[in-house]
Design an enzyme around this catalytic site. Structure first.
Site, PDB file in Angstrom:
ATOM      1  N   ARG A 128      -5.282   0.829  -6.782  1.00 38.25           N
ATOM      2  CA  ARG A 128      -4.045   1.430  -6.288  1.00 38.25           C
ATOM      3  C   ARG A 128      -3.538   2.541  -7.209  1.00 38.25           C
ATOM      4  O   ARG A 128      -2.836   3.445  -6.779  1.00 38.25           O
ATOM      5  CB  ARG A 128      -2.928   0.382  -6.191  1.00 38.25           C
ATOM      6  CG  ARG A 128      -3.153  -0.675  -5.139  1.00 38.25           C
ATOM      7  CD  ARG A 128      -1.855  -1.428  -4.901  1.00 38.25           C
ATOM      8  NE  ARG A 128      -2.054  -2.730  -4.263  1.00 38.25           N
ATOM      9  CZ  ARG A 128      -2.156  -2.916  -2.971  1.00 38.25           C
ATOM     10  NH1 ARG A 128      -2.114  -1.899  -2.136  1.00 38.25           N
ATOM     11  NH2 ARG A 128      -2.315  -4.123  -2.475  1.00 38.25           N
ATOM     12  N   GLY A 171       0.769  -1.238   0.000  1.00 44.07           N
ATOM     13  CA  GLY A 171       0.000   0.000   0.000  1.00 44.07           C
ATOM     14  C   GLY A 171       0.800   1.290   0.000  1.00 44.07           C
ATOM     15  O   GLY A 171       0.373   2.298  -0.551  1.00 44.07           O
ATOM     16  N   ASP A 214      -5.765  -0.170  -1.761  1.00 43.29           N
ATOM     17  CA  ASP A 214      -6.506  -1.059  -2.648  1.00 43.29           C
ATOM     18  C   ASP A 214      -7.764  -1.638  -2.036  1.00 43.29           C
ATOM     19  O   ASP A 214      -7.965  -1.628  -0.820  1.00 43.29           O
ATOM     20  CB  ASP A 214      -5.613  -2.234  -3.038  1.00 43.29           C
ATOM     21  CG  ASP A 214      -5.387  -3.173  -1.855  1.00 43.29           C
ATOM     22  OD1 ASP A 214      -5.003  -2.678  -0.776  1.00 43.29           O
ATOM     23  OD2 ASP A 214      -5.623  -4.380  -2.001  1.00 43.29           O
ATOM     24  N   GLU A 271       4.224   4.058   5.967  1.00 45.30           N
ATOM     25  CA  GLU A 271       2.999   3.253   5.889  1.00 45.30           C
ATOM     26  C   GLU A 271       1.924   4.053   5.171  1.00 45.30           C
ATOM     27  O   GLU A 271       1.915   5.289   5.233  1.00 45.30           O
ATOM     28  CB  GLU A 271       2.602   2.890   7.331  1.00 45.30           C
ATOM     29  CG  GLU A 271       1.321   2.134   7.519  1.00 45.30           C
ATOM     30  CD  GLU A 271       1.295   0.770   6.871  1.00 45.30           C
ATOM     31  OE1 GLU A 271       1.594   0.682   5.662  1.00 45.30           O
ATOM     32  OE2 GLU A 271       0.939  -0.207   7.541  1.00 45.30           O
ATOM     33  N   ASP A 272       1.021   3.364   4.482  1.00 46.56           N
ATOM     34  CA  ASP A 272      -0.070   4.072   3.823  1.00 46.56           C
ATOM     35  C   ASP A 272      -1.129   4.521   4.827  1.00 46.56           C
ATOM     36  O   ASP A 272      -1.553   5.661   4.834  1.00 46.56           O
ATOM     37  CB  ASP A 272      -0.708   3.217   2.703  1.00 46.56           C
ATOM     38  CG  ASP A 272      -1.115   1.829   3.164  1.00 46.56           C
ATOM     39  OD1 ASP A 272      -0.830   1.456   4.317  1.00 46.56           O
ATOM     40  OD2 ASP A 272      -1.723   1.101   2.359  1.00 46.56           O
ATOM     41  N   PHE A 329     -13.725   3.151   4.732  1.00 43.72           N
ATOM     42  CA  PHE A 329     -12.830   2.437   3.827  1.00 43.72           C
ATOM     43  C   PHE A 329     -12.496   3.316   2.633  1.00 43.72           C
ATOM     44  O   PHE A 329     -13.370   3.865   1.975  1.00 43.72           O
ATOM     45  CB  PHE A 329     -13.455   1.117   3.366  1.00 43.72           C
ATOM     46  CG  PHE A 329     -12.459   0.276   2.621  1.00 43.72           C
ATOM     47  CD1 PHE A 329     -11.468  -0.411   3.297  1.00 43.72           C
ATOM     48  CD2 PHE A 329     -12.492   0.208   1.233  1.00 43.72           C
ATOM     49  CE1 PHE A 329     -10.524  -1.162   2.619  1.00 43.72           C
ATOM     50  CE2 PHE A 329     -11.550  -0.545   0.540  1.00 43.72           C
ATOM     51  CZ  PHE A 329     -10.568  -1.229   1.233  1.00 43.72           C
ATOM     52  N   ILE A 330     -11.213   3.456   2.356  1.00 39.35           N
ATOM     53  CA  ILE A 330     -10.776   4.311   1.260  1.00 39.35           C
ATOM     54  C   ILE A 330      -9.872   3.550   0.286  1.00 39.35           C
ATOM     55  O   ILE A 330      -9.288   2.527   0.646  1.00 39.35           O
ATOM     56  CB  ILE A 330     -10.035   5.556   1.785  1.00 39.35           C
ATOM     57  CG1 ILE A 330      -8.848   5.125   2.645  1.00 39.35           C
ATOM     58  CG2 ILE A 330     -10.939   6.464   2.591  1.00 39.35           C
ATOM     59  CD1 ILE A 330      -7.870   6.216   2.794  1.00 39.35           C
ATOM     60  N   ASP A 367      -4.763   1.695  10.737  1.00 38.41           N
ATOM     61  CA  ASP A 367      -6.180   1.441  11.010  1.00 38.41           C
ATOM     62  C   ASP A 367      -6.301   0.910  12.441  1.00 38.41           C
ATOM     63  O   ASP A 367      -6.399   1.689  13.380  1.00 38.41           O
ATOM     64  CB  ASP A 367      -6.691   0.453   9.952  1.00 38.41           C
ATOM     65  CG  ASP A 367      -8.163   0.156  10.070  1.00 38.41           C
ATOM     66  OD1 ASP A 367      -8.877   0.911  10.751  1.00 38.41           O
ATOM     67  OD2 ASP A 367      -8.626  -0.828   9.464  1.00 38.41           O
ATOM     68  N   LYS A 413      -6.554   6.352  11.118  1.00 36.84           N
ATOM     69  CA  LYS A 413      -7.945   6.297  11.579  1.00 36.84           C
ATOM     70  C   LYS A 413      -7.949   6.234  13.102  1.00 36.84           C
ATOM     71  O   LYS A 413      -7.935   5.148  13.680  1.00 36.84           O
ATOM     72  CB  LYS A 413      -8.629   5.046  11.009  1.00 36.84           C
ATOM     73  CG  LYS A 413      -8.745   5.005   9.487  1.00 36.84           C
ATOM     74  CD  LYS A 413      -9.436   3.714   9.033  1.00 36.84           C
ATOM     75  CE  LYS A 413      -9.519   3.592   7.538  1.00 36.84           C
ATOM     76  NZ  LYS A 413      -9.993   2.250   7.106  1.00 36.84           N
TER      77      LYS A 413
HETATM   78  P1  IMP Z   1      -3.878  -2.169  10.636  1.00 33.06           P
HETATM   79  O1  IMP Z   1      -2.923  -3.264  10.986  1.00 33.06           O
HETATM   80  O2  IMP Z   1      -5.292  -2.500  11.027  1.00 33.06           O
HETATM   81  O3  IMP Z   1      -3.468  -0.808  11.181  1.00 33.06           O
HETATM   82  O4  IMP Z   1      -4.002  -2.116   9.068  1.00 33.06           O
HETATM   83  C1  IMP Z   1      -3.108  -1.505   8.317  1.00 33.06           C
HETATM   84  C2  IMP Z   1      -3.153  -1.967   6.883  1.00 33.06           C
HETATM   85  O5  IMP Z   1      -4.458  -2.334   6.426  1.00 33.06           O
HETATM   86  C3  IMP Z   1      -2.744  -0.802   6.041  1.00 33.06           C
HETATM   87  O6  IMP Z   1      -1.361  -0.783   5.876  1.00 33.06           O
HETATM   88  C4  IMP Z   1      -3.518  -0.990   4.780  1.00 33.06           C
HETATM   89  O7  IMP Z   1      -2.729  -1.724   3.867  1.00 33.06           O
HETATM   90  C5  IMP Z   1      -4.752  -1.742   5.168  1.00 33.06           C
HETATM   91  N1  IMP Z   1      -5.917  -0.805   5.304  1.00 33.06           N
HETATM   92  C6  IMP Z   1      -6.418  -0.266   6.440  1.00 33.06           C
HETATM   93  N2  IMP Z   1      -7.458   0.552   6.201  1.00 33.06           N
HETATM   94  C7  IMP Z   1      -7.609   0.562   4.847  1.00 33.06           C
HETATM   95  C8  IMP Z   1      -8.512   1.274   3.952  1.00 33.06           C
HETATM   96  O8  IMP Z   1      -9.389   2.063   4.338  1.00 33.06           O
HETATM   97  N3  IMP Z   1      -8.321   1.015   2.632  1.00 33.06           N
HETATM   98  C9  IMP Z   1      -7.375   0.162   2.140  1.00 33.06           C
HETATM   99  N4  IMP Z   1      -6.512  -0.496   2.934  1.00 33.06           N
HETATM  100  C10 IMP Z   1      -6.625  -0.303   4.283  1.00 33.06           C
HETATM  101 MG    MG Z   2      -0.083  -0.660   4.470  1.00 26.92          MG
END
Ligand code: IMP
Ligand code: MG
Length: 181
Positions: free
Chosen positions: A169, A49, A163, A103-104, A156-157, A107, A135
């Site tokens: 992407r 991402g 993606d 990081e993108d 969700f984006i 979440d 978030k």
């Molecule tokens: P986390 O471990 O829950 O913080 O998730 C992080 C990863 O989930 C990110 O690096 C993204 O690749 C993916 N992700 C989280 N939210 C979104 C979203 O809204 N759209 C697309 N990918 C997401």
């Molecule tokens: Mg990511």
């Protein structure tokens, strides 16, 4: 910018424009230059991402720096699985180095907590996190984010590297799921 995009029957609408992203990336790059002056930091891009953000951010920092890539995965469809898989590991020696994770989006925070823990075990000088999106309402753990592009609601984006099951992407702008808005 398209007024609407559709993937897998889900409709997304404009959320953050490429101009807004570009301006924010420049600001983050300047903060990093200031904080990390003289350290030759290693930017660690979390694939897939973050590839677009990392490329823009790395180009924008006017300093000696290196970049490397790691691949992690925790998402399936539009939700987190809660399990973080390391698909391609780190090969660099990071002992004594300043590491900036790129990081993108943060979440739940699970991905970053696991990665920071793994990196800290390798004795770096410091580990910082630069995330384009964050978030705050979804974060389930104690996590310090050093550089945040945009805090956003838990929607969700897609686009600019992000993606839906591998698609979207390549959108230059960021879009949000319509029914969520
Ligand atoms: P986390 O471990 O829950 O913080 O998730 C992080 C990863 O989930 C990110 O690096 C993204 O690749 C993916 N992700 C989280 N939210 C979104 C979203 O809204 N759209 C697309 N990918 C997401
Ligand atoms: Mg990511």
């Amino acid at each position: 910018m398209k007024q609407e995009v559709t993937y897998q029957g889900l409709t997304f609408e404009p959320y953050i424009t490429k101009e807004e992203i570009a301006a924010r990336v420049q600001q983050l790059a300047q903060e990093i230059e200031k904080d990390c002056a003289g350290t030759c930091p290693l930017f660690l891009c979390v694939l897939n991402g973050a590839f677009m953000f990392a490329s823009d951010l790395f180009r924008a920092v006017d300093m000696d720096a290196e970049i490397s890539f790691i691949r992690l995965q925790s998402y399936e469809g539009t939700g987190s699985t809660g399990i973080v898989k390391e698909v391609i590991g780190l090969t660099e020696n990071i002992e004594g180095r300043t590491v900036i994770i790129v990081e993108d989006i943060v979440d739940t925070g699970n991905t970053m907590v696991k990665l920071v823990k793994d990196l800290e075990a390798k004795n770096p000088a410091s580990v910082k996190i630069a995330t384009l999106l964050y978030k705050p309402d979804s974060v389930q753990c104690d996590l310090k984010l050093d550089y945040v592009g945009f805090p956003i609601p838990s929607k969700f984006i897609v686009g600019y590297g992000l993606d839906l099951d591998g698609m979207a992407r390549n959108l230059p702008d960021i879009y949000v799921l319509k029914k969520d808005k």
